[in-house]
Design an enzyme around this catalytic site. Structure first.
Site, PDB file in Angstrom:
ATOM      1  N   HIS A 299      -1.690  -8.261  11.046  1.00  0.00           N
ATOM      2  CA  HIS A 299      -1.683  -6.799  11.011  1.00  0.00           C
ATOM      3  C   HIS A 299      -0.463  -6.196  11.711  1.00  0.00           C
ATOM      4  CE1 HIS A 299      -6.424  -6.992  10.928  1.00  0.00           C
ATOM      5  NE2 HIS A 299      -5.887  -7.378   9.790  1.00  0.00           N
TER       6      HIS A 299
ATOM      7  N   GLY B  31       3.174   0.689   6.800  1.00  0.00           N
ATOM      8  CA  GLY B  31       2.616   0.378   8.112  1.00  0.00           C
ATOM      9  C   GLY B  31       3.582   0.548   9.272  1.00  0.00           C
TER      10      GLY B  31
ATOM     11  N   TYR C  80       0.816  -1.227   0.000  1.00  0.00           N
ATOM     12  CA  TYR C  80       0.000   0.000   0.000  1.00  0.00           C
ATOM     13  C   TYR C  80       0.845   1.271   0.000  1.00  0.00           C
ATOM     14  CZ  TYR C  80      -3.801  -3.198   0.634  1.00  0.00           C
ATOM     15  OH  TYR C  80      -4.690  -4.222   0.422  1.00  0.00           O
ATOM     16  N   GLY C  81       1.770   1.360   0.943  1.00  0.00           N
ATOM     17  CA  GLY C  81       2.590   2.575   1.029  1.00  0.00           C
ATOM     18  C   GLY C  81       3.394   2.782  -0.237  1.00  0.00           C
TER      19      GLY C  81
ATOM     20  N   GLU D  89      10.843  -5.152  -5.568  1.00  0.00           N
ATOM     21  CA  GLU D  89       9.938  -6.055  -4.842  1.00  0.00           C
ATOM     22  C   GLU D  89      10.568  -7.443  -4.732  1.00  0.00           C
ATOM     23  OE1 GLU D  89       6.882  -6.082  -3.124  1.00  0.00           O
ATOM     24  OE2 GLU D  89       7.530  -8.173  -2.915  1.00  0.00           O
TER      25      GLU D  89
ATOM     26  N   ASN E  17      -4.805 -10.478   1.405  1.00  0.00           N
ATOM     27  CA  ASN E  17      -5.714 -10.097   2.487  1.00  0.00           C
ATOM     28  C   ASN E  17      -7.175 -10.264   2.098  1.00  0.00           C
ATOM     29  OD1 ASN E  17      -6.579  -7.640   1.270  1.00  0.00           O
ATOM     30  ND2 ASN E  17      -4.783  -6.580   2.075  1.00  0.00           N
TER      31      ASN E  17
ATOM     32  N   MET F 120     -10.904  -6.317   3.545  1.00  0.00           N
ATOM     33  CA  MET F 120     -11.785  -5.538   4.434  1.00  0.00           C
ATOM     34  C   MET F 120     -11.211  -4.140   4.563  1.00  0.00           C
ATOM     35  SD  MET F 120     -12.631  -8.348   7.358  1.00  0.00           S
ATOM     36  CE  MET F 120     -14.138  -7.608   7.939  1.00  0.00           C
TER      37      MET F 120
ATOM     38  N   PHE G 189      -5.380  -1.495   6.325  1.00  0.00           N
ATOM     39  CA  PHE G 189      -4.803  -0.985   5.076  1.00  0.00           C
ATOM     40  C   PHE G 189      -5.393   0.334   4.580  1.00  0.00           C
ATOM     41  CE2 PHE G 189      -7.535  -4.195   2.612  1.00  0.00           C
ATOM     42  CZ  PHE G 189      -8.281  -3.264   1.901  1.00  0.00           C
TER      43      PHE G 189
ATOM     44  N   ASN H 219      -9.161  -3.000  10.830  1.00  0.00           N
ATOM     45  CA  ASN H 219      -8.205  -3.528   9.850  1.00  0.00           C
ATOM     46  C   ASN H 219      -7.399  -2.364   9.263  1.00  0.00           C
ATOM     47  OD1 ASN H 219     -10.993  -4.596   9.920  1.00  0.00           O
ATOM     48  ND2 ASN H 219     -10.008  -6.385   9.062  1.00  0.00           N
TER      49      ASN H 219
ATOM     50  N   GLU I 160     -14.186  -9.459  13.527  1.00  0.00           N
ATOM     51  CA  GLU I 160     -14.691  -9.826  12.204  1.00  0.00           C
ATOM     52  C   GLU I 160     -15.398 -11.157  12.312  1.00  0.00           C
ATOM     53  OE1 GLU I 160     -11.381 -10.625   9.724  1.00  0.00           O
ATOM     54  OE2 GLU I 160     -10.626  -8.585   9.844  1.00  0.00           O
TER      55      GLU I 160
HETATM   56  P1  FDA Z   1       2.906  -4.628   2.604  1.00  0.00           P
HETATM   57  O1  FDA Z   1       3.277  -5.760   3.489  1.00  0.00           O
HETATM   58  O2  FDA Z   1       1.584  -4.633   1.949  1.00  0.00           O
HETATM   59  O3  FDA Z   1       3.986  -4.495   1.428  1.00  0.00           O
HETATM   60  C1  FDA Z   1       5.370  -4.586   1.663  1.00  0.00           C
HETATM   61  C2  FDA Z   1       6.031  -5.184   0.415  1.00  0.00           C
HETATM   62  O4  FDA Z   1       7.452  -5.025   0.521  1.00  0.00           O
HETATM   63  C3  FDA Z   1       5.781  -6.677   0.240  1.00  0.00           C
HETATM   64  O5  FDA Z   1       5.321  -6.919  -1.082  1.00  0.00           O
HETATM   65  C4  FDA Z   1       7.139  -7.312   0.494  1.00  0.00           C
HETATM   66  O6  FDA Z   1       7.359  -8.499  -0.256  1.00  0.00           O
HETATM   67  C5  FDA Z   1       8.085  -6.212   0.078  1.00  0.00           C
HETATM   68  N1  FDA Z   1       9.411  -6.267   0.741  1.00  0.00           N
HETATM   69  C6  FDA Z   1       9.671  -6.483   2.049  1.00  0.00           C
HETATM   70  N2  FDA Z   1      10.993  -6.396   2.299  1.00  0.00           N
HETATM   71  C7  FDA Z   1      11.579  -6.109   1.108  1.00  0.00           C
HETATM   72  C8  FDA Z   1      12.943  -5.906   0.716  1.00  0.00           C
HETATM   73  N3  FDA Z   1      13.947  -5.935   1.596  1.00  0.00           N
HETATM   74  N4  FDA Z   1      13.197  -5.659  -0.604  1.00  0.00           N
HETATM   75  C9  FDA Z   1      12.180  -5.617  -1.520  1.00  0.00           C
HETATM   76  N5  FDA Z   1      10.877  -5.799  -1.192  1.00  0.00           N
HETATM   77  C10 FDA Z   1      10.583  -6.032   0.111  1.00  0.00           C
HETATM   78  N6  FDA Z   1      -5.774  -5.513   6.275  1.00  0.00           N
HETATM   79  C11 FDA Z   1      -6.975  -4.920   6.085  1.00  0.00           C
HETATM   80  O7  FDA Z   1      -7.076  -3.692   6.193  1.00  0.00           O
HETATM   81  N7  FDA Z   1      -8.077  -5.671   5.773  1.00  0.00           N
HETATM   82  C12 FDA Z   1      -8.019  -7.026   5.663  1.00  0.00           C
HETATM   83  O8  FDA Z   1      -9.036  -7.676   5.347  1.00  0.00           O
HETATM   84  C13 FDA Z   1      -6.774  -7.669   5.888  1.00  0.00           C
HETATM   85  N8  FDA Z   1      -6.659  -9.031   5.853  1.00  0.00           N
HETATM   86  C14 FDA Z   1      -5.408  -9.625   5.926  1.00  0.00           C
HETATM   87  C15 FDA Z   1      -5.287 -11.004   5.757  1.00  0.00           C
HETATM   88  C16 FDA Z   1      -4.027 -11.591   5.743  1.00  0.00           C
HETATM   89  C17 FDA Z   1      -3.893 -13.085   5.568  1.00  0.00           C
HETATM   90  C18 FDA Z   1      -2.864 -10.779   5.889  1.00  0.00           C
HETATM   91  C19 FDA Z   1      -1.491 -11.368   5.859  1.00  0.00           C
HETATM   92  C20 FDA Z   1      -2.998  -9.416   6.066  1.00  0.00           C
HETATM   93  C21 FDA Z   1      -4.261  -8.827   6.096  1.00  0.00           C
HETATM   94  N9  FDA Z   1      -4.404  -7.454   6.247  1.00  0.00           N
HETATM   95  C22 FDA Z   1      -5.641  -6.870   6.134  1.00  0.00           C
HETATM   96  C23 FDA Z   1      -3.240  -6.586   6.523  1.00  0.00           C
HETATM   97  C24 FDA Z   1      -2.762  -5.759   5.315  1.00  0.00           C
HETATM   98  O9  FDA Z   1      -2.588  -6.588   4.187  1.00  0.00           O
HETATM   99  C25 FDA Z   1      -1.442  -5.061   5.694  1.00  0.00           C
HETATM  100  O10 FDA Z   1      -1.699  -4.213   6.794  1.00  0.00           O
HETATM  101  C26 FDA Z   1      -0.875  -4.234   4.551  1.00  0.00           C
HETATM  102  O11 FDA Z   1      -0.612  -5.025   3.424  1.00  0.00           O
HETATM  103  C27 FDA Z   1       0.411  -3.516   4.960  1.00  0.00           C
HETATM  104  O12 FDA Z   1       0.744  -2.590   3.946  1.00  0.00           O
HETATM  105  P2  FDA Z   1       2.219  -2.028   3.804  1.00  0.00           P
HETATM  106  O13 FDA Z   1       2.229  -1.066   2.679  1.00  0.00           O
HETATM  107  O14 FDA Z   1       2.695  -1.564   5.130  1.00  0.00           O
HETATM  108  O15 FDA Z   1       3.139  -3.299   3.466  1.00  0.00           O
END
Ligand code: FDA
Length: 498
Positions: free
Chosen positions: A439, A467, A15-16, A35, A113, A116, A479, A477, A354
């Site tokens: 999360h 995050g 997301y970010g 990525e 995810n 939600m 995101f 939740n 949820e």
């Molecule tokens: P995010 O984790 O999305 O992205 C980070 C990216 O950086 C990843 O693609 C990773 O591979 C990459 N990366 C990491 N280290 C790296 C490196 N050194 N070099 C290159 N790339 C690198 N939230 C919500 O609001 N509603 C929901 O329904 C759900 N449900 C849910 C289910 C499940 C199973 C999970 C695992 C998570 C959820 N979430 C959720 C949480 C939500 O998905 C989460 O909060 C966000 O994806 C976080 O967004 P970010 O941008 O912080 O990082």
């Protein structure tokens, strides 16, 4: 490519990262996105891009040889199975006291995810990010994020008869009979597609057990929204299967040398590259960004980062439990994997639960819930020089706070309904799945490790935009809040730094 010079490099495509890339590109800045996971656009031999929850294969997990399902048992039997080691879509990253689930691939967590998409109540916002102007967030940035993500609402009339939401209607009945506030929850899943799945006129995804290991159809992940728009500018390049390992100031000059390992699908490093970037955005997720910054500070690569690096990490208070319903309350053989409702007992009991599916394809009479709770426990990442890894100080026992809060809902429902908790879902007769979070939040907290807009203290041109900025809890939740905060911060950065 190796040796390139770029104006802006974004680490991660969640997301970010997606917000940063789109807004920079729209402002005319070429962006390189790095990525570590794969691009998920090619079907396997079964014709599907992603496996379903009940049949994980190598595509499901990031570099594991055995699955690690959050619901690990079924009628008491362990269901985890051996798989081929592969750069799969879901990482179950194990720290000493907690397993942190995260998405891996172009699109980050949006690939795995439940979609939600919850905007927290404005009255609760100051407890999340006290230094941020809440009025501006709710007037401008939450609406912008909701629009950009394609958030939509379920048709409440359709909900009343859809077989795939029987489990949610049972959840509502039990919540309301105990006097709890029950609400629909918006989602980025295409609700018209969901209706067509129920009607049997399109290929099923949510109604075919797809979610945690990816959705082939229906879900608007970032690939369909922010990242599609970013790529359409022609100014964004994405390098999948590339992992950033270091970000170091260019000696004597402006900018940063970013070191990147290219990996293959079994995780071996096949090349190491360096790119020079004027500005670097850390968007590797709470854990990914924290691990990089903690290591770079401790190993003297970025020694001027401040003492807040690695701190303020929390699990959003996640705990799961199941309840065993009576025979007259079946939850349905066909369950949509996309949750559409929740029970709000935040003010009185510190829990928002949820109503979750258990999409096994058979009647289980089970109600499953993922609770988000108001725990104040915060852990810290630290560099372990002897293992060369980053540790997290979270303790499993801290989940007791969250269990106590979730029990304010489910003890009451059980007593009203004359029902009990399921003990067959998490192994060892456990009632509570207290070993995980979906999360992760914090580790480079806004206005502490960074300024009030994500500029890292100590280094011009380094930003955190994911995050990691949010101190441990979003009350719902996360995101939408991550996206809205990124929208706010990039506005300020574009106006002042670019
Ligand atoms: P995010 O984790 O999305 O992205 C980070 C990216 O950086 C990843 O693609 C990773 O591979 C990459 N990366 C990491 N280290 C790296 C490196 N050194 N070099 C290159 N790339 C690198 N939230 C919500 O609001 N509603 C929901 O329904 C759900 N449900 C849910 C289910 C499940 C199973 C999970 C695992 C998570 C959820 N979430 C959720 C949480 C939500 O998905 C989460 O909060 C966000 O994806 C976080 O967004 P970010 O941008 O912080 O990082």
């Amino acid at each position: 490519g190796n040796g390139a010079q770029v104006p802006a490099l974004v680490i991660g495509t969640g997301y970010g990262g997606a917000v940063a890339a789109l807004r920079l590109a729209q402002a005319g800045v070429p962006v390189e996105m790095v990525e570590m996971g794969m691009t998920w656009d090619t079907p396997g031999s079964d014709g599907k891009i992603f496996p379903k929850v009940t049949a994980p294969d190598k595509r499901a997990y990031w570099l594991r040889t055995k699955t690690k399902a959050p619901v690990s048992n079924f009628f008491g039997f362990p269901i985890d199975s051996n798989i081929e080691r592969y750069t799969g879509v879901l990482d179950a990253e194990e720290f000493a006291g907690i397993t942190v689930y995260q998405g891996r691939g172009v699109g980050g967590g949006s690939l795995v995810n439940g979609g939600m998409a919850v905007t927290p109540k404005q009255s609760r916002f100051s407890s999340i990010l006290p230094s941020v102007d809440a009025a501006e967030m709710y007037d401008t940035y939450y609406p912008r994020a909701n629009a950009g993500l394609g958030v939509g609402a379920i048709d409440p009339t359709w909900f009343e008869t859809a077989a795939c939401y029987q489990y949610a209607r049972v959840g509502r009945k039990h919540a309301q009979r105990s006097g709890f506030a029950w609400t629909f929850v918006p989602d980025v899943y295409d609700w018209n597609y969901m209706k067509a799945e129920q009607a049997g006129t399109v290929t099923r995804s949510a109604l075919d057990g797809q979610v945690m290991y990816g959705n082939d159809h229906g879900k608007k992940s970032l690939v369909q929204t922010y990242l599609a728009q970013a790529l359409a500018t022609g100014r964004v390049n994405v390098s999948p299967l590339h992992k950033v390992t270091s970000v170091a100031p260019v000696s004597g000059g402006p900018g940063y040398t970013v070191t990147i390992d290219q990996i293959n699908t079994t995780g071996d490093v096949v090349a190491t590259k360096t790119v020079t970037a004027a500005k670097v955005f850390f968007a590797a997720g709470s854990v990914g960004t924290s691990k990089l910054l903690v290591k770079l500070k401790a190993t003297g690569v970025l020694p001027n980062l401040n003492g807040e690096i690695g701190k303020g990490w929390g699990d959003n208070g996640n705990v799961m439990c199941g309840r065993a319903n009576h025979m007259w309350d079946p939850t349905g053989e066909l369950q949509s994997t996309i949750p559409c409702s929740g029970i709000d007992n935040w003010d009185a009991g510190g829990a928002f639960a949820e109503v979750a599916p258990l999409p096994t394809g058979i009647e289980t009479y089970a109600s499953l819930y993922l609770s988000i709770t108001r725990t104040t426990r915060r852990a810290e990442f630290s560099w372990n020089a002897s293992t060369g890894k980053v540790d997290l100080s979270w303790q499993t026992a801290w989940k007791q706070d969250s269990i106590t809060m979730a029990k304010t809902i489910f003890d009451k429902i059980n007593s009203k309904e004359g029902t009990i908790y399921r003990t067959d879902l998490f192994g060892g007769y456990k009632v509570w799945q207290d070993g995980l979070t979906y999360h992760p939040l914090g580790g480079a907290v806004l206005n502490k490790a960074t300024d009030n807009y994500g500029r890292l203290a100590g280094y011009d041109g380094l930003y955190v935009i994911d995050g990691a900025l949010i101190p441990g809890n979003t009350t719902v939740n996360p995101f939408v809040t991550i996206t809205a905060l990124a929208e706010r911060n990039i506005d300020n950065i574009l106006a002042n730094d670019i």
